[in-house]
Every structure is written in C-alpha cells, then in structure tokens.
Design a protein around this motif. Sequence first.
Motif, short mmCIF file in Angstrom:
data_model
loop_
_atom_site.label_atom_id
_atom_site.label_comp_id
_atom_site.label_asym_id
_atom_site.label_seq_id
_atom_site.Cartn_x
_atom_site.Cartn_y
_atom_site.Cartn_z
N GLY A 86 0.79 -1.30 0.06
CA GLY A 86 0.05 -0.09 0.16
C GLY A 86 1.00 1.33 -0.22
N GLY A 87 2.18 1.21 -0.15
CA GLY A 87 3.00 2.29 -0.08
C GLY A 87 3.00 3.13 -1.14
N PRO A 88 3.30 4.33 -1.18
CA PRO A 88 3.35 5.41 -2.37
C PRO A 88 4.40 5.20 -3.16
CG PRO A 88 4.14 6.65 -0.26
CD PRO A 88 3.63 5.17 0.26
N GLN A 89 5.48 4.55 -2.77
CA GLN A 89 6.74 4.44 -3.59
C GLN A 89 6.83 3.09 -4.27
OE1 GLN A 89 9.49 5.08 -0.03
NE2 GLN A 89 10.37 3.19 -0.35
N PRO A 90 7.65 2.87 -5.17
CA PRO A 90 7.61 1.48 -5.88
C PRO A 90 8.10 0.40 -4.95
CG PRO A 90 8.79 3.20 -7.21
CD PRO A 90 8.57 3.84 -5.96
N LEU A 91 7.84 -0.85 -5.36
CA LEU A 91 8.20 -2.08 -4.53
C LEU A 91 9.71 -2.01 -4.52
CD1 LEU A 91 5.61 -4.69 -5.46
CD2 LEU A 91 5.59 -2.89 -3.58
N LEU A 138 -6.05 2.98 -4.69
CA LEU A 138 -6.68 1.76 -5.24
C LEU A 138 -5.98 1.26 -6.52
CD1 LEU A 138 -8.60 -0.78 -5.61
CD2 LEU A 138 -10.02 0.70 -6.96
N ALA A 139 -5.41 2.34 -7.61
CA ALA A 139 -4.79 1.93 -8.81
C ALA A 139 -3.27 1.52 -8.42
CB ALA A 139 -4.76 3.27 -9.45
N ARG A 140 -2.67 2.17 -7.29
CA ARG A 140 -1.30 1.86 -6.81
C ARG A 140 -1.21 0.48 -6.39
NH1 ARG A 140 -0.59 6.08 -3.82
NH2 ARG A 140 -0.88 5.32 -1.89
N VAL A 141 -2.38 0.13 -5.40
CA VAL A 141 -2.12 -1.25 -4.83
C VAL A 141 -2.23 -1.97 -6.00
CG1 VAL A 141 -3.37 -2.55 -3.28
CG2 VAL A 141 -3.05 -0.22 -2.48
N CYS A 142 -3.21 -1.90 -6.73
CA CYS A 142 -3.43 -3.13 -7.78
C CYS A 142 -2.04 -3.18 -8.76
CB CYS A 142 -4.50 -2.60 -8.58
SG CYS A 142 -6.31 -2.95 -7.85
N ASP A 143 -1.41 -2.03 -8.97
CA ASP A 143 -0.16 -2.20 -9.72
C ASP A 143 0.91 -2.83 -9.05
OD1 ASP A 143 -1.08 -0.63 -11.83
OD2 ASP A 143 -0.33 1.27 -11.24
N HIS A 144 1.04 -2.67 -7.51
CA HIS A 144 2.06 -3.44 -6.89
C HIS A 144 1.39 -5.04 -6.81
CE1 HIS A 144 3.26 0.23 -4.63
NE2 HIS A 144 3.63 0.28 -5.55
N ILE A 145 0.23 -5.29 -6.54
CA ILE A 145 0.06 -6.75 -6.77
C ILE A 145 0.22 -7.14 -8.01
CG2 ILE A 145 -2.01 -8.17 -6.61
CD1 ILE A 145 -3.32 -6.05 -4.50
N ASP A 146 -0.13 -6.63 -8.91
CA ASP A 146 0.35 -7.09 -10.58
C ASP A 146 1.94 -7.38 -10.53
OD1 ASP A 146 -2.35 -6.76 -11.35
OD2 ASP A 146 -2.10 -5.16 -12.30
N GLU A 147 2.55 -6.62 -10.06
CA GLU A 147 4.06 -6.76 -9.85
C GLU A 147 4.54 -7.92 -9.04
OE1 GLU A 147 8.13 -4.14 -9.26
OE2 GLU A 147 6.02 -3.26 -8.71
#
Length: 307
Positions: A86-91, A138-147
């Motif tokens: 859920g963080g604002p920065q890249p994984l 929501l968009a950021r969390v989904c991007d991170h999950i995809d990764e």
Amino acid sequence: MTANAKLSASSAARSLRFPAHPVAGLAGTSFKHEHLPAILANGKPKGFFEVHAENYMGAGGPPHRALEAIRRDNPVSLHGVCMSIGGPQPLDKVHLERFGSLVERYEPALVSEHLAWSTHETTYFNDLLPLPYTEATLARVCDHIDEVQERIGRPILLENPSTYVAFRESTMSETQFIRSIARRSGCGLLLDVNNVFVSATNHGFSALDYLADFPLSQVGEIHLAGHAEQADDEGERLLIDSHDGPVADAVWTLFEIVIGRCGPVPTLIEWDSKIPDWPILKAEAAAAQAILDRASAGASRDNSHAA
C-alpha cells in the motif's frame, strides 16, 4: 486465457521439489523454531504451518533447515509482512526478488501479503500502517499486486488490516476497496477475523455488517489471533492486534459465522509473541479444525440429500 490461469499454468509447469500436500479444509499454526522437536516427535500433524517470509531471506542456516524439515511433510503458507503493497513508492526490487525466490524454493500452498504500508524512502517501520481508500490508492495497490503476482507466477492472497485511525479523504469503505482490488488484480483474499473485530471495536462499526459486505467468495485463507485491550487518550476502549494470546470468544463466534457462509477455508492460528508451549498452540488449532470439520460434514450431508 485469463491472467490467473496463466499464473497457475506457469507455476504448474515447474517440477516440484516438495510433495504437493493439500491444504483445503485444514487448520494450521504459526511455525516457531522452538516447537520443532515437539512437532517432529508427534509425527506428521494434520494441518499446515505459516512462516513470515522475511525470516527466511538469508541463503541458509538453521532457519532453512528447520523449515525444510517441516515442509517435507506439511503444506506451508508463506506470509509476507514487509512488501509495503500500500505504500506510495515503488516496490523494493531486491525484496521482491527474495520473496519470489522463497516461493520457488518452498512451493507454498498459500502465499499472502498485507493491505498496508511499512516503508518510507529507506526507512522500514515495525508496523503495518493503514492507507486512505481512494481511487489513486486503489490503482497503486493493484499495480503493486500485479508486480508481485508477475514475479511469483501465481495469485497472492491480500489480508485485510487491523486499523486504529481512519482517513478523512477516503471515498469508499474498506470492504468496497478490497472488493475492487480483488476484481481488478485477480488476487485472492486472506480474511483476518481478529482484524475485523479489532477494527470494528476501535472505530465503532458492526463486525457483522463488515462481514456481510466482505467478498467471502474470494477468501482463500482465514487468520485467527489474540488481541490486547488498552485505553486510548480519551479513556475509550482500544484493541491492539497483538498476536500474544488465545483467540477471544467473540472472534471464535465470528469465525463460526464466516465458516457457515463460505465453508471450510484453510484457517491459521497466529501467535507471534509470548509464545506458549506447543500443546497450547496445537489445541487452538484443534479448536479451529473442529469447526472446519463440522462445516465439511454439513456440506457432505447437504450434497447427499441433494443427490
């Protein structure tokens, strides 16, 4: 082919190092190294064990020898606590690579992470921190999950948080937010029933209403744990998700309601501090297993009557 089907096919294509022990309908416990002699002395237990991924990110040594001994005869759930989805920065790419290597090394039956954040720039916090429920988040969390799912070649289970503050800027409820994550990313869900009770008590909402709105059909694992009771600065009751004691009666009641609605989902007893002797932890898992077994027996009777 769907994204989930591609991930499953990718995972199935690899030759397995360990037996593929089934986990459906089983209760499990957190794996603690001090319990290993007692576990091995009991023979192969019915159930599964969960480990925190970050405790096994070294290359070898006693932690890996202990986990390998458990993994040969039991399904394992790999539970991440520091991915900061859920963080604002890249994984963190290094962390993700280590996490992916553990999935490949131990072939866990279940893989999960938290709907939370725990890093800021180069600082790691010891807490799983909440996030505002907005479209941007929501968009950021989904991007991170995809990764994460792309790296490990399979869907993950995302755990609902225990929370102590709420954000004014949130534009949707937690259950709406979680439902949207599952729909967009194709991930499954880990329902922590103790977290529901803790958050409901702290924020003054109904745990039953929360569960009625939760997408139970997406739940692939359940967590149960103990909590501690304190008072906030105004003297109001405050529950802390402490994982340092037995499951509370109210949480057992909620668990039975959930199992009655979604069937015998694999269920874990979390106990991460003030660790008891193995028989005590084993008894907590046995209590969960009894509830799961009753649900399985009820489903079998219903199916035989329908036939």
